[in-house]
Structures are given as C-alpha cells and as structure tokens.
Design a protein around this motif. Structure first.
Motif, short mmCIF file in Angstrom:
data_model
loop_
_atom_site.label_atom_id
_atom_site.label_comp_id
_atom_site.label_asym_id
_atom_site.label_seq_id
_atom_site.Cartn_x
_atom_site.Cartn_y
_atom_site.Cartn_z
N MET A 341 37.84 -26.16 47.86
CA MET A 341 39.25 -25.34 48.05
C MET A 341 40.19 -26.45 46.12
SD MET A 341 40.46 -23.62 49.99
CE MET A 341 38.75 -22.45 50.00
N ARG A 342 39.79 -27.46 45.59
CA ARG A 342 40.03 -28.17 44.42
C ARG A 342 39.87 -27.85 43.78
NH1 ARG A 342 38.09 -32.84 45.99
NH2 ARG A 342 36.94 -33.57 44.29
N LEU A 343 38.80 -27.13 43.68
CA LEU A 343 38.22 -27.11 42.58
C LEU A 343 38.81 -24.95 42.50
CD1 LEU A 343 35.99 -26.75 39.76
CD2 LEU A 343 34.75 -25.18 41.82
N GLY A 344 38.93 -24.15 43.42
CA GLY A 344 39.49 -22.81 42.89
C GLY A 344 41.62 -23.49 42.83
N TRP A 345 41.72 -24.04 43.29
CA TRP A 345 43.48 -24.26 42.98
C TRP A 345 44.16 -25.70 42.15
CZ3 TRP A 345 46.26 -21.05 45.73
CH2 TRP A 345 45.84 -19.95 46.34
N LYS A 346 43.15 -25.83 42.14
CA LYS A 346 43.73 -27.47 41.16
C LYS A 346 43.15 -27.35 39.88
CE LYS A 346 45.46 -30.90 44.80
NZ LYS A 346 45.21 -32.16 44.85
N VAL A 347 41.55 -26.32 39.49
CA VAL A 347 41.22 -26.66 38.08
C VAL A 347 40.95 -25.22 37.54
CG1 VAL A 347 39.05 -27.13 37.90
CG2 VAL A 347 39.67 -28.19 38.65
N PHE A 348 40.35 -23.84 38.41
CA PHE A 348 40.27 -22.94 37.82
C PHE A 348 41.70 -22.16 37.45
CE2 PHE A 348 35.57 -21.86 38.94
CZ PHE A 348 35.48 -22.62 38.23
N ILE A 349 42.78 -22.51 38.35
CA ILE A 349 44.10 -21.74 38.03
C ILE A 349 44.64 -22.07 37.14
CG2 ILE A 349 46.26 -20.93 39.14
CD1 ILE A 349 44.49 -20.60 41.80
N PRO A 350 45.16 -23.30 37.19
CA PRO A 350 45.46 -24.09 35.67
C PRO A 350 44.86 -23.53 34.68
CG PRO A 350 45.51 -25.69 37.19
CD PRO A 350 44.59 -24.59 37.90
N VAL A 351 43.87 -23.75 34.15
CA VAL A 351 43.14 -23.30 33.47
C VAL A 351 43.26 -22.55 32.56
CG1 VAL A 351 40.28 -22.92 32.11
CG2 VAL A 351 40.66 -25.25 33.36
N THR A 352 43.42 -20.67 33.45
CA THR A 352 43.46 -19.69 33.14
C THR A 352 45.08 -19.15 32.77
OG1 THR A 352 43.83 -19.18 35.54
CG2 THR A 352 41.85 -19.11 34.53
N ILE A 353 45.65 -19.73 33.23
CA ILE A 353 46.96 -19.57 32.83
C ILE A 353 47.45 -21.03 31.08
CG2 ILE A 353 49.56 -20.63 33.55
CD1 ILE A 353 48.86 -20.69 36.79
N VAL A 354 46.23 -21.87 31.35
CA VAL A 354 47.16 -22.85 29.85
C VAL A 354 45.89 -21.71 29.02
CG1 VAL A 354 46.01 -24.30 28.43
CG2 VAL A 354 47.06 -24.34 31.13
#
Length: 372
Positions: A341-354
C-alpha cells in the motif's frame, strides 16, 4: 521422360482441384448477405486472436515452471510428452474432468459468473492491440481509453469470487486484491497519460508509429520513470509475486479462489496468465515501439531484415517482459500488505505526477525528443 510428363499431369490435376475448391468456397461465401459476411469475418478474426492466445497462456504456465526450476537448479516438468511439452495439455484435461464443488450457502450464480468476469476483459482487451502495421481487429481512436476501462473491470471478478464463496479466507483475499488494484490502477493510469502526452494520440497504432526512427526514438528514454512505474504496477495488478498477498498461501490458504475447483479454477488461472501476456504486450507497445525494429536507422542494418518492421519484434519484446514476470517470482520474497500500500500510494503516484509535470515542461520548451 514419361515419368516427368506424369509428374506434370499430376501437378496440373492438383492445381485444378485446388482451383475448384477455391471457386466453390468463393461461391459459398458470396451466397451470404453482406451483413453476415462482415459478422463472420469478425468472428474469424476473433478466433485467430483467441486460439493462439489460449495456447500462449497454456505454455506460459509451462515456461514458468521450467524457468523457476532452472533458477532453483531443478529440472521441472519432464514426464508428459518430450521434455514435458504436453504438461499444460495434461493439466487442462485433468481440470476439465474435475468436479466444480459449490460451497454451502454460496451464491451459485455469482460463484460461477466471477471467473467469466475475470477472463472476459483480459481477452476483450486484445481487440485493439496491433500485432503489426494495420494488423489489428478494431483500429479505434480511443484504444488507450478502452484498454484502461477494460483492465479496471477485472477486479470485479476477484471481489465477486471472494464474496460469493462464503469463506473468510476468500473474502479477505478479495478485499486485499481490491485495495491493491485500486492503488496501482491510478499509477498505471498516470503512466498512460504520459504516453498520451508523448504521442499526442489515444490510438495504439499511432502511439507505436510515434516511436519510429530506431532505438533512440522509443518512449522508454524520456518516460523512464513512467515505464518502471507502469511495469511494476502491472505486476501488482496481476497479483503476481512479490505482490501476491491476495492469494498469499502462507497466510490465507489461496485467497479469493480458495473454494474453486475444476474448470472454474482453471478459468481464474487462465485469466491470470492472459493478464500477464496483456501487460507485457502493452509495455512493449507503449514504451518499446511494438513491432518497430530496434536497429532502424543503423547503417549496418539498412536494407536487411534486422531493420524491417515485423510482428516478430513485437513478440520478442513481449516474451522478454513475460520472462521478467517469471524471474520476479523466483527472486523476490512477498511484500507485506502495508508495504504494498505504501509503495502504491506514497511512491508510485507522486513519482508519476512529478514526471508528468517534467514531461509537460519538456514538451512546451521543446527539449529532448520534442525538439523539432
């Protein structure tokens, strides 16, 4: 001399028979009204896609067992047929003849409908996948949107299977799977938005053509973070190791299909591997130029088969990503649920937005591949 003449007469006779069969077939085909001809043509194309896909799914299971066994210094399946090549056929026949046991108090219709809802979108998505230039069942302009919509439907099969089984383990696996797929679906969607911005089209054929010009023109280079996010999210979407908490056999027996047996279980199995092949094919198309040759534009390959576009390049790229799925399973331990859950919400989504913002700046400022 007479023998040579005999061969000629035989050949002429064979040609006459073949011509007669072709003429009779054309007359029979022209007998159908135009509407029926179109319908039969579409059905024929669907069969030409689905049958090889089912064969590929069956032999992906064989490849998985062989790859993992070699990584673990074992031999793997080697009893049924030469080198174990008939093992997937034996498994399919065994599952066909096993009874489908309905659990007590289970919802009969939903219990049997869930596997169909799971495999349906995995097969339907291939309608817009181009195998080569012009070789696609339906060349729709919103192909990327169609793919995104269909891959989102598959989770309902998992949720319904977990709920209809009337089992705590199955329900727990279904809830885990739903939360996981929702988390990674968003990251995958953002990655596809990056591809849309790079190509300027939702048509999958146009996305591939936008990468023409050789290895340096592929979208993997300007969209490298989105490529990594998309492929890893694809592994999570298909509930494969190391993201297979939905069917974590060490914790919840077998997750959402714990109560399934026989052909119903086999359909879930087919759906999982059909999704693996689909994600591998989409990754090859979106980021690695699909059917385009990596040697296009290189002087040594000009005029040879190496520089030619071919569906063989598409199959080779897809096979590499399928191998990565199998490699991950043999290599990585399973993530804890909170880590996923942490990888999906706190890593991948912010990386894609940036990276979408970075890509937007590159497009506006005409930097990198957009410097035209």
């Amino acid at each position: 001399m007479s023998r040579g003449l005999g061969d000629v007469y035989k050949r002429q006779g064979l040609n006459t028979v073949i011509d007669s069969i072709i003429n009779i077939s054309l007359e029979f085909w022209n007998w159908f009204p135009p509407g029926w001809q179109l319908f039969l043509e579409i059905i024929g194309k669907i069969i030409l896609i689905v049958l090889p896909l089912m064969l590929a799914v069956a032999y992906t299971t064989y490849a998985e067992r062989k790859v993992i066994s070699y990584i673990q210094v074992r031999i793997g399946p080697n009893r049924v047929g030469p080198r174990g090549w008939l093992q997937p056929i034996a498994d399919a026949v065994k599952l066909m003849f096993k009874e489908i046991v309905l659990p007590t108090n289970a919802s009969r219709f939903l219990f049997l409908f869930a596997p169909i809802l799971s495999i349906g979108p995995a097969l339907a998505a291939w309608a817009v996948i181009p195998f080569d230039r012009g070789m696609v069942l339906s060349n729709v302009d919103a192909g990327l949107l169609y793919i995104l919509a269909l891959t989102s439907i598959g989770v309902y099969g998992v949720i319904i299977a977990g709920w209809a089984s009337n089992s705590k383990y199955a329900m727990m696996g279904a809830l885990r799977s739903a939360a996981q797929i929702v988390a990674y679906e968003i990251a995958m969607g953002f990655a596809l938005v990056g591809v849309l911005m790079a190509s300027g089209s939702l048509n999958i054929g146009d996305i591939v053509e936008g990468q023409a010009g050789g290895l340096s023109s592929w979208f993997i280079w300007p969209l490298l973070p989105l490529f990594l996010v998309y492929f890893i999210s694809g592994v999570a979407e298909t509930n494969r190791a190391p993201f297979d908490v939905a069917e974590g056999e060490s914790e919840i027996v077998a997750g959402f299909h714990v109560e399934y047996s026989g052909m119903a279980f086999a359909v879930f199995f087919l759906a999982e591997y059909a999704n693996i092949i689909l994600i591998a094919a989409l990754t090859a198309i979106m980021f690695l130029g699909g059917w385009l040759s990596p040697f296009e534009g290189f002087a040594f390959a000009e005029g040879t088969w190496l520089a030619a576009t071919s569906m063989l390049w598409f199959f080779a790229k897809t096979a590499f990503f399928i191998f990565c799925f199998l490699w991950f399973r043999a290599t990585f331990p399973r993530y804890r649920y909170d880590q996923i859950m942490r990888l999906g919400w706190k890593v991948f989504i912010p990386v894609t937005i940036v990276w979408l913002f970075v890509e937007a700046v590159m497009v506006v400022a005409q930097i990198g591949p957009w410097s035209v």
